[in-house]
Design an enzyme around this catalytic site. Structure first.
Site, PDB file in Angstrom:
ATOM      1  CE  LYS A 244       8.252   3.575   6.922  1.00 27.27           C
ATOM      2  NZ  LYS A 244       7.546   3.943   5.700  1.00 27.27           N
TER       3      LYS A 244
ATOM      4  CG  ASN B 188       8.647  -1.307  -0.367  1.00 26.47           C
ATOM      5  OD1 ASN B 188       8.769  -0.161  -0.782  1.00 26.47           O
ATOM      6  ND2 ASN B 188       9.169  -2.335  -0.978  1.00 26.47           N
TER       7      ASN B 188
ATOM      8  CG  ASP C 281      10.004  12.857   6.089  1.00 29.73           C
ATOM      9  OD1 ASP C 281       9.974  13.856   5.329  1.00 29.73           O
ATOM     10  OD2 ASP C 281       9.947  11.691   5.668  1.00 29.73           O
TER      11      ASP C 281
ATOM     12  CB  ILE D 106      -0.968   0.032   1.197  1.00 30.58           C
ATOM     13  CG1 ILE D 106      -0.223  -0.124   2.527  1.00 30.58           C
ATOM     14  CG2 ILE D 106      -2.030  -1.035   1.053  1.00 30.58           C
ATOM     15  CD1 ILE D 106      -1.119  -0.017   3.752  1.00 30.58           C
ATOM     16  N   GLY D 107       2.169   1.118   0.024  1.00 28.49           N
ATOM     17  CA  GLY D 107       3.017   2.303  -0.011  1.00 28.49           C
ATOM     18  C   GLY D 107       4.465   1.959  -0.254  1.00 28.49           C
ATOM     19  CE  LYS D 108       6.213  -1.193  -4.546  1.00 24.69           C
ATOM     20  NZ  LYS D 108       6.554  -1.671  -5.907  1.00 24.69           N
ATOM     21  N   GLY D 109       8.455   4.011  -0.582  1.00 19.49           N
ATOM     22  CA  GLY D 109       9.177   5.266  -0.431  1.00 19.49           C
ATOM     23  C   GLY D 109      10.584   5.021   0.042  1.00 19.49           C
TER      24      GLY D 109
END
Length: 355
Positions: free
Chosen positions: A98, A82, A191, A75-78
């Protein structure tokens, strides 16, 4: 269950045989519904007792392992790692997992994981709950509360810009979380940005990733990188100067101005141009006058709020506690702003997940 990598803090107690697993709920958040309790102590299955009496909990010696979690999807990458949507096989509870790969010694990873567990151990309702963190197969994994509305960044992409009354209600929640981090835990987020503010179907808004920077700065493989997204970074951080929690306030002002106008506050001087690299952005942040909210489009209170956040000198910025008393934050009564309906109508919620 097999003994795994998680701390004994994450306990799983089995319910009486007559209780059905179908009773366990699959919504996100902190629970006291039916037989499933999820809180700062982890996941516990409890048996029912007389009304008003605390439910008995049977301890189980076995620890929960990754084998007990089923990956649903990414559901997310950065840059920070992940994020996967995972389901606990026994309770059908959804979590976000995460995973941060670190190229460093195993002993360092374990130490980072332990430090992160301490730093994220929190009961604040305005921070995404961290249920556990641990080291496994060369990576630090963090089990987090699943927020089914995605991020403020996702919402902004759907609606274009967010109305001022909605921003006021969101802002109040974010400031409460920041106040807890800054003044009670002495933690700087480092952040803060729209993608690190998560929402859910209850209308809750919570800060996430406030401990990930701790991992990155402590990792020998990432020690020479700058933690945080440059676009929302304060001038003092870009310059490499010492910084405190007021650097988060700068980021807060920028992200709310972006949500209000529908575009990032810093843009090239010529209309239609685009930034070609990150150095142009950081140069504009350091050298240009701080952006302001257009007075003809927004209330004086909102314009004042943004100005109190986006000051070049960190000493001139208001603290999170002071901003909670700001006229913009106080002008919208929480009871009159239905964030749950707004998030639902905007189509930002995850479709109902299968059990």
């Amino acid at each position: 269950m097999k003994r795994g990598c998680l701390s004994p803090n994450l306990n799983l107690s089995l319910p009486p045989p007559e209780q059905s697993i179908s009773k366990f709920l699959t919504q996100s958040g902190t629970f006291k519904d039916g037989d499933l309790r999820v809180n700062k102590d982890g996941i516990q299955l409890v048996s029912q007792s007389e009304p008003g009496a605390p439910p008995p909990i049977k301890p189980l010696d076995d620890q929960l392992s990754l084998a007990d979690l089923e990956v649903v999807k990414v559901i997310g990458k950065g840059g920070g790692g992940n994020v996967q949507l995972v389901k606990h096989k026994l309770t059908c509870q959804f979590f976000a997992l995460k995973v941060i790969q670190l190229n460093t010694e195993e002993s360092t990873c374990r130490a980072i994981s332990q430090e992160l567990r301490i730093n994220l151990y929190s009961q604040c309702p305005y921070l995404v709950s961290c249920y556990q963190s641990f080291y496994h197969n060369g990576a630090v994994s963090i089990i987090l509360e699943f927020m089914d509305g995605g991020s403020l960044s996702d919402l902004l992409k759907k609606v274009g810009r967010i109305p001022e009354d909605i921003l006021g209600a969101i802002c109040k929640r974010v400031l409460r979380g920041l106040s807890y981090l800054h003044h009670e835990r002495r933690i700087i987020h480092r952040d803060l940005k729209p993608s690190n503010l998560l929402i859910n179907h209850r209308g809750e808004v919570k800060i996430t990733d406030f401990g990930v920077s701790k991992i990155l700065t402590n990792s020998t493989s990432l020690a020479n990188t700058v933690v945080g997204t440059y676009h929302y970074m304060s001038p003092e951080r870009i310059r490499g100067n010492s910084h405190g929690n007021k650097s988060d306030i700068w980021s807060l002002g920028l992200l709310f101005l972006e949500c209000a106008t529908g575009k990032f506050p810093y843009s090239p001087s010529e209309p239609g141009e685009r930034w070609t690299n990150v150095y142009e952005v950081v140069d504009a942040i350091v050298e240009s006058p701080p952006p302001r909210a257009p007075s003809g489009q927004f209330s004086p209170e909102f314009c004042s709020f943004v100005s109190d956040c986006i000051q070049k000198n960190p000493e001139d910025r208001k603290s999170a506690r002071e901003l909670l008393e700001h006229g913009f934050v106080k002008m919208y009564d929480e009871a009159s702003v239905d964030l749950s309906s707004y998030f639902s109508n905007a189509g930002s919620l995850t479709p109902k997940l299968p059990i």
